[in-house]
Design an enzyme around this catalytic site. Structure first.
Site, short mmCIF file in Angstrom:
data_model
loop_
_atom_site.label_atom_id
_atom_site.label_comp_id
_atom_site.label_asym_id
_atom_site.label_seq_id
_atom_site.Cartn_x
_atom_site.Cartn_y
_atom_site.Cartn_z
N GLY A 36 -17.84 2.47 5.73
CA GLY A 36 -18.29 3.26 6.88
C GLY A 36 -18.22 2.54 8.21
O GLY A 36 -18.97 2.88 9.14
N LEU A 93 -12.57 9.65 -0.16
CA LEU A 93 -11.48 9.52 -1.14
C LEU A 93 -11.18 10.79 -1.94
O LEU A 93 -10.18 10.85 -2.64
CB LEU A 93 -11.77 8.35 -2.09
CG LEU A 93 -11.79 6.98 -1.39
CD1 LEU A 93 -12.07 5.86 -2.38
CD2 LEU A 93 -10.47 6.71 -0.66
N LEU A 101 -10.07 14.75 -2.55
CA LEU A 101 -9.24 15.77 -1.89
C LEU A 101 -10.16 16.87 -1.35
O LEU A 101 -11.10 17.28 -2.03
CB LEU A 101 -8.27 16.35 -2.93
CG LEU A 101 -7.15 17.22 -2.40
CD1 LEU A 101 -6.22 16.43 -1.49
CD2 LEU A 101 -6.34 17.80 -3.57
N ILE A 102 -9.88 17.33 -0.14
CA ILE A 102 -10.74 18.38 0.46
C ILE A 102 -10.39 19.72 -0.19
O ILE A 102 -9.24 20.15 -0.17
CB ILE A 102 -10.54 18.41 1.99
CG1 ILE A 102 -11.03 17.09 2.61
CG2 ILE A 102 -11.28 19.59 2.64
CD1 ILE A 102 -12.48 16.72 2.34
N HIS A 135 -5.81 7.75 8.77
CA HIS A 135 -5.10 7.05 7.70
C HIS A 135 -4.55 5.74 8.27
O HIS A 135 -3.97 5.73 9.35
CB HIS A 135 -3.96 7.93 7.16
CG HIS A 135 -3.28 7.30 5.99
ND1 HIS A 135 -3.78 7.38 4.71
CD2 HIS A 135 -2.16 6.54 5.92
CE1 HIS A 135 -2.99 6.70 3.90
NE2 HIS A 135 -1.99 6.19 4.60
C1 GRF Z 1 -9.97 3.28 7.05
O1 GRF Z 1 -8.96 2.33 7.03
C2 GRF Z 1 -9.40 4.67 7.18
O2 GRF Z 1 -8.16 4.70 7.80
C3 GRF Z 1 -9.22 5.08 5.75
O3 GRF Z 1 -10.28 4.50 5.06
C4 GRF Z 1 -10.74 3.33 5.73
C5 GRF Z 1 -12.20 3.46 5.89
O4 GRF Z 1 -12.79 2.25 6.32
N1 GRF Z 1 -9.11 6.52 5.62
P1 GRF Z 1 -14.34 2.21 6.69
O5 GRF Z 1 -15.11 2.71 5.48
O6 GRF Z 1 -14.53 3.10 7.87
O7 GRF Z 1 -14.66 0.78 6.99
#
Ligand code: GRF
Length: 201
Positions: A18, A91, A93-94, A110
């Site tokens: 997060g 993680l 899928l929506i 991403h």
């Molecule tokens: C980020 O690199 C984002 O691009 C991907 O997941 C990661 C999340 O990192 N979708 P964090 O939990 O915000 O540190």
């Protein structure tokens, strides 16, 4: 005078650390019209839930199956008046019901320049390893709308950074993370402002 006419409430969906959620929360802390009103996770031990607690933000926890069958998800979004969903390391899928309830109002980030190094299983270090192994000389991050496929919705913005030959996957991850933290909150704000503006026509 706030830049947008009404109050917008956003929910952050996150499964892990997060760090992006933290930056988004900080950015909108004193915002006149956009508020982070809910953190939703599918992982009971996700560090993002601790961050939510520290900032006194409502949390919701759902299993994969509860998400898929909408056992309470739409209800909790409605009861928190959620207008936009922001994925930040989520993680699962929506599911289709969320995509139809929030048309062009679900954003994802991403950690690569999509469409390269995206899709199912492409998250965290897997992305950066793939970038390194492909011999890319640049990488970056992509902010996009979410559709029913992993990492395939319309791209909103991309930011890139160069990769030096001696940099490994961890170095690449650190560089991309800086880009994410710097730009994701402001792009969220821009999308909401644009949405608000277009509603006035
Ligand atoms: C980020 O690199 C984002 O691009 C991907 O997941 C990661 C999340 O990192 N979708 P964090 O939990 O915000 O540190």
């Amino acid at each position: 005078m706030p830049l947008v006419d009404k109050e917008y409430h956003i929910a952050i969906f996150a499964s892990g650390n997060g760090s992006n959620a933290e930056k988004i929360i900080a950015y909108f802390q004193d915002h006149p019209s956009i508020h982070v009103s809910l953190i939703l996770s599918n992982k009971p031990d996700a560090y993002v839930l601790k961050r939510a607690e520290e900032h006194i933000i409502n949390c919701a926890l759902f299993t994969k199956s509860q998400m898929e069958k909408d056992l309470g998800v739409s209800d909790v979004l409605a009861s928190n008046n959620i207008d936009f969903i922001i994925l930040a390391g989520f993680l699962l899928l929506i599911p289709p019901y969320l995509i139809s309830n929030y048309p062009n109002r679900i954003l994802n980030i991403h950690p690569s320049l999509l469409p390269k190094h995206g899709g199912k299983g492409m998250y965290g270090k897997h992305v950066h390893k793939s970038v390194k192994e492909s011999g890319e000389t640049k990488t970056g991050m992509t902010i996009h709308f979410v559709n029913e496929h992993y990492d395939q919705g319309t791209i909103i913005k991309q930011y890139s950074t160069s990769i030096a030959p001696e940099e490994d996957a961890e170095d690449i991850a650190a560089k991309v993370s800086i880009l994410e933290h710097r730009h994701y909150p402001e792009v969220i704000e821009e999308v909401i402002e644009l949405y608000d503006f277009s509603k006035n026509f």
